[in-house]
Design an enzyme around this catalytic site. Structure first.
Site, PDB file in Angstrom:
ATOM      1  N   HIS A 157     -10.854  -6.607  -3.183  1.00  0.00           N
ATOM      2  CA  HIS A 157     -10.563  -5.773  -2.022  1.00  0.00           C
ATOM      3  C   HIS A 157     -10.361  -4.307  -2.450  1.00  0.00           C
ATOM      4  O   HIS A 157      -9.550  -3.578  -1.894  1.00  0.00           O
ATOM      5  CB  HIS A 157      -9.298  -6.293  -1.320  1.00  0.00           C
ATOM      6  CG  HIS A 157      -9.357  -6.197   0.178  1.00  0.00           C
ATOM      7  ND1 HIS A 157      -9.664  -7.258   0.984  1.00  0.00           N
ATOM      8  CD2 HIS A 157      -9.122  -5.166   1.026  1.00  0.00           C
ATOM      9  CE1 HIS A 157      -9.619  -6.882   2.244  1.00  0.00           C
ATOM     10  NE2 HIS A 157      -9.301  -5.611   2.303  1.00  0.00           N
TER      11      HIS A 157
ATOM     12  N   ARG B 297       0.847  -1.204   0.000  1.00  0.00           N
ATOM     13  CA  ARG B 297       0.000   0.000   0.000  1.00  0.00           C
ATOM     14  C   ARG B 297       0.878   1.248   0.000  1.00  0.00           C
ATOM     15  O   ARG B 297       1.316   1.713   1.060  1.00  0.00           O
ATOM     16  CB  ARG B 297      -0.914  -0.020   1.215  1.00  0.00           C
ATOM     17  CG  ARG B 297      -1.676  -1.341   1.401  1.00  0.00           C
ATOM     18  CD  ARG B 297      -3.154  -1.160   1.312  1.00  0.00           C
ATOM     19  NE  ARG B 297      -3.846  -2.441   1.336  1.00  0.00           N
ATOM     20  CZ  ARG B 297      -4.620  -2.861   2.320  1.00  0.00           C
ATOM     21  NH1 ARG B 297      -4.803  -2.110   3.388  1.00  0.00           N
ATOM     22  NH2 ARG B 297      -5.226  -4.034   2.235  1.00  0.00           N
TER      23      ARG B 297
HETATM   24  C1  FNR Z   1     -11.659  -2.644   3.094  1.00  0.00           C
HETATM   25  N1  FNR Z   1     -12.041  -3.942   2.796  1.00  0.00           N
HETATM   26  C2  FNR Z   1     -12.109  -4.881   3.792  1.00  0.00           C
HETATM   27  N2  FNR Z   1     -12.514  -6.141   3.519  1.00  0.00           N
HETATM   28  C3  FNR Z   1     -12.622  -7.070   4.486  1.00  0.00           C
HETATM   29  O1  FNR Z   1     -13.000  -8.193   4.200  1.00  0.00           O
HETATM   30  N3  FNR Z   1     -12.339  -6.735   5.782  1.00  0.00           N
HETATM   31  C4  FNR Z   1     -11.923  -5.493   6.135  1.00  0.00           C
HETATM   32  O2  FNR Z   1     -11.674  -5.215   7.299  1.00  0.00           O
HETATM   33  C5  FNR Z   1     -11.768  -4.532   5.109  1.00  0.00           C
HETATM   34  N4  FNR Z   1     -11.340  -3.273   5.394  1.00  0.00           N
HETATM   35  C6  FNR Z   1     -11.294  -2.310   4.413  1.00  0.00           C
HETATM   36  C7  FNR Z   1     -10.919  -1.012   4.732  1.00  0.00           C
HETATM   37  C8  FNR Z   1     -10.952  -0.034   3.758  1.00  0.00           C
HETATM   38  C9  FNR Z   1     -10.576   1.368   4.127  1.00  0.00           C
HETATM   39  C10 FNR Z   1     -11.350  -0.344   2.439  1.00  0.00           C
HETATM   40  C11 FNR Z   1     -11.440   0.719   1.379  1.00  0.00           C
HETATM   41  C12 FNR Z   1     -11.685  -1.634   2.120  1.00  0.00           C
HETATM   42  C13 FNR Z   1     -12.497  -4.292   1.433  1.00  0.00           C
HETATM   43  C14 FNR Z   1     -13.985  -4.016   1.279  1.00  0.00           C
HETATM   44  O3  FNR Z   1     -14.732  -4.947   2.005  1.00  0.00           O
HETATM   45  C15 FNR Z   1     -14.396  -4.089  -0.196  1.00  0.00           C
HETATM   46  O4  FNR Z   1     -13.967  -5.295  -0.753  1.00  0.00           O
HETATM   47  C16 FNR Z   1     -13.820  -2.907  -0.988  1.00  0.00           C
HETATM   48  O5  FNR Z   1     -14.032  -1.722  -0.277  1.00  0.00           O
HETATM   49  C17 FNR Z   1     -14.457  -2.807  -2.355  1.00  0.00           C
HETATM   50  O6  FNR Z   1     -13.805  -1.834  -3.115  1.00  0.00           O
HETATM   51  P1  FNR Z   1     -14.395  -0.351  -3.326  1.00  0.00           P
HETATM   52  O7  FNR Z   1     -15.690  -0.492  -4.054  1.00  0.00           O
HETATM   53  O8  FNR Z   1     -14.563   0.256  -1.967  1.00  0.00           O
HETATM   54  O9  FNR Z   1     -13.323   0.355  -4.109  1.00  0.00           O
END
Ligand code: FNR
Length: 429
Positions: free
Chosen positions: A324, A190
């Protein structure tokens, strides 16, 4: 739902009526404006974590851009005067095929984090997928949700007992399903966080499910009782290090004063970093999980049809096609491009959910037309939460529902199954 009372018309008219008094929506409707408004509200560190993705952010960009390659061909002269957004999913009736994706460390978006969100969105009745990286214990979030459905998302810890404890707690708070996220057994590269040297968990942000867990707390106490050899010398503390220590102390249960002199808060962070994930996980571990819960299990992070097929063979109850939000593998396929092959492979044996890159109701429509049974929304409501608290997150979800509803009306779909049947409507040219 009749045209008069459809959510699309309702939200649209409300905004235009307000406009007559010179008032504009506090939470911007246009996705890029929403993103900009959130960025303005947030610290650099918070923005990097919430909006940032892996590497050069190519998959994140692709996730969104690839929706453009799937144009909708609308149909006309269909009686769409009444529309129905409700669906049946895993044995429960939902008001719409939308869920709140699990998002960790929400305290970066709002100080009241998961609880603020739950309060704001519960009336919509859309399932909230509570994250293992929640900023509040799942029991508090669930109590705030009242009768709004909740699911639990699991990061499979390297400690079996901790996994069992988290599952038990998820069952006790009435989770309708367990979503096991498979694409983050190791944190992706990241770049935005790296350039700030910032990872929320190292300050104990987003580890509330752990510090509230009896098994985890025992691991922390054991660590303090039997400290291992320290390999690296501790540098002299500076202002940042003191702020980080205070953050750790704040996140450990009990009084801040006591925690500031206790070794437990720091040991909690170190223990978390040790047990957070299990990169050795394979398909062979799934029966172990199956034996331990009656909740339906969905695998999140599937992109390849062969993995989807294996998930079904292993008796999983659903799949979440997700990358994700491009936060893990930079250069990975856009999630919407991966969806059709997975849908074909699964062939309706289990529900296929979708996320990554959904920014509008039209995007939701496209994912449904390509065969998703439901769609998880991620960053848009996080931005809403940052801009306007729980009400802001709710506003964003209402915009998505409204646009989905109006898109249905304008493409000739009365119901959600109609969307799938119509598909994108492409004709051979
Ligand atoms: C996530 N995502 C995520 N997924 C998961 O299974 N557990 C988690 O704790 C998190 N935490 C998380 C934090 C942040 C800041 C982001 C942006 C994403 C992934 C989330 O569930 C999902 O897959 C994505 O957010 C989808 O992408 P877009 O549509 O937000 O771009």
């Amino acid at each position: 739902m009749s045209e008069q009372e459809s959510i699309g018309r309702r939200v649209q008219s409300r905004i235009y009526r307000e406009g007559l008094f010179g008032r504009r929506p506090v939470v911007p409707v246009e996705p890029q404006l929403l993103e900009r408004a959130a960025r303005k509200k947030l610290s650099r560190r918070a923005w990097a974590y919430l909006a940032g993705s892996a590497g050069q952010q190519r998959t994140d960009a692709e996730n969104r851009a690839a929706f453009d390659d799937h144009p909708i061909v609308p149909r006309v002269l269909v009686d769409v005067s009444s529309r129905e957004l409700g669906v049946q999913l895993l044995g429960r009736r939902l008001p719409a095929p939308l869920l709140l994706a699990p998002i960790g460390a929400l305290e970066l978006a709002h100080p009241r984090s998961d609880v603020e969100l739950a309060e704001g969105v519960r009336e919509l009745g859309l399932p909230m997928v509570i994250s293992t990286q929640g900023s509040r214990p799942m029991e508090e979030t669930a109590a705030t949700l009242r009768d709004c459905p909740r699911w639990f998302q699991l990061y499979w810890s390297s400690d079996d007992e901790l996994v069992e404890s988290l599952i038990r707690r998820a069952e006790d708070i009435g989770s309708d399903a367990l979503v096991v996220t498979l694409d983050t057994h190791t944190l992706g590269w990241r770049t935005k966080d790296l350039d700030l040297g910032s990872l929320p968990f190292t300050r104990a942000e987003g580890i509330a499910q752990y510090v509230s867990d009896p098994v985890f707390r025992r691991l922390v106490e054991q660590r303090v009782a039997h400290p291992g050899p320290t390999t690296e010398p501790t540098p002299r503390p500076n202002r940042s290090a003191v702020a980080a220590a205070v953050s750790m102390a704040r996140h450990w249960p009990g009084s801040l004063k006591d925690n500031l002199t206790s070794p437990l808060p720091r040991a909690a962070v170190e223990t978390f970093l040790d047990v957070f994930s299990r990169p050795s996980l394979t398909w062979d571990h799934l029966p172990w999980l199956r034996e331990r819960t009656r909740m339906p299990i969905l695998l999140k992070g599937v992109q390849h049809p062969a993995d989807a097929a294996r998930a079904v063979e292993h008796g999983m109850d659903g799949i979440v096609v997700s990358n994700h939000g491009g936060r893990q593998v930079d250069g990975a396929i856009a999630s919407i491009r991966a969806l059709p092959a997975v849908v074909r492979e699964v062939g309706r044996r289990v529900p296929v959910l979708f996320d990554s890159g959904v920014r509008s109701g039209a995007d939701v429509y496209k994912a449904l037309a390509l065969g998703a049974d439901a769609v998880m929304i991620g960053r848009p409501w996080v931005y809403g939460l940052a801009v306007g608290g729980g009400a802001g997150a709710r506003a964003v979800l209402e915009y998505l529902l409204a646009e989905l509803d109006l898109t249905m009306a304008l493409t000739g779909a009365r119901t959600i199954p109609d969307i799938r049947e119509l598909g994108l409507g492409q004709v051979e040219s």
